[in-house]
Design an enzyme around this catalytic site. Structure first.
Site, mmCIF file in Angstrom:
data_model
loop_
_atom_site.group_PDB
_atom_site.id
_atom_site.type_symbol
_atom_site.label_atom_id
_atom_site.label_comp_id
_atom_site.label_asym_id
_atom_site.label_seq_id
_atom_site.Cartn_x
_atom_site.Cartn_y
_atom_site.Cartn_z
ATOM 1 N N ILE A 59 10.755 27.029 42.040
ATOM 2 C CA ILE A 59 9.534 27.287 41.274
ATOM 3 C C ILE A 59 9.965 28.195 40.129
ATOM 4 C CG2 ILE A 59 8.889 29.148 42.885
ATOM 5 C CD1 ILE A 59 5.958 28.636 42.179
ATOM 6 N N SER A 60 9.687 27.784 38.893
ATOM 7 C CA SER A 60 10.176 28.514 37.724
ATOM 8 C C SER A 60 9.575 29.917 37.662
ATOM 9 C CB SER A 60 9.806 27.773 36.438
ATOM 10 O OG SER A 60 10.448 26.535 36.379
#
Length: 212
Positions: A59-60
């Site tokens: 997840i960025s």
């Protein structure tokens, strides 16, 4: 620390990294990142860092999500394509800003998990598919906005073809083992304009479906 203090710190961190668009900040305040982070890392959901998710993906970090969303300049009537659903966090933020979001990922498991979170959060304007995102979604084209959350060596031509004239695509480009550049592509009547925004690091855009 209270939830309100955590949220204030989160928004302050976003602003300090260059996320200044009020609509984007409001969308990121509304979407609970913790809902998209599972297990061991859930208590770090509001730190500005990437976190691992299933299928070897991440997840960025929120500031990068914010910068990419800001660059996309999503309008309320827009139809958006996201390539690389991952946790679903980016799609949920886009859904606050757009009329309809289509999101595709090569990992069926990630699509199913993201859909479960969308349902739990009552986000109804996202359509999620397990598909080879490098080909886009020709049946739904053209799109007003396209966002890639995986790095390609060049903007994929099928996706450029699915971008409406006047539309914007934001994506990381570059080799997977080096620093990549985040670029914005605007389709004009005569071709495409390219802007380089900043250096980033993303997983590579792969063809085909995952083995899950």
């Amino acid at each position: 620390m209270t939830d309100a203090q955590t949220k204030m710190q989160f928004l302050y961190a976003l602003r300090s990294k260059g996320v200044t668009d009020a609509r984007v900040l409001t969308a990121m305040e509304k979407v609970d990142r913790a809902a998209f982070v599972k297990g061991l890392f859930s208590d770090r959901a509001y730190e500005d860092m990437p976190l691992p998710i299933n299928c070897g993906q991440t997840i960025s970090q929120p500031s990068v999500v914010g910068i990419m969303t800001q660059a996309l300049n999503v309008q309320p009537r827009d139809k958006v394509l996201e390539v690389g659903t991952g946790s679903g966090y980016q799609a949920a933020i886009l859904a606050q800003l757009a009329r309809r979001v289509y999101t595709v990922d090569r990992h069926k498991r990630l699509v199913a998990e993201a859909q479960a979170v969308f349902d739990a959060q009552d986000i109804t304007n996202i359509t999620a598919f397990a598909a080879d995102g490098s080909h886009g979604l020709p049946d739904q084209a053209p799109f007003d906005r396209i966002l890639l959350t995986a790095a390609a060596e060049d903007p994929p031509s099928p996706l450029l073809a699915q971008l409406r004239v006047g539309g914007i695509m934001v994506l990381p480009v570059g080799q997977s083992d080096t620093v990549q550049s985040l670029i914005r592509v605007t389709r004009t009547d005569t071709g495409f304009d390219y802007d380089e925004l900043r250096q980033v690091r993303f997983v590579p855009l792969l063809e085909g479906l995952g083995q899950d």
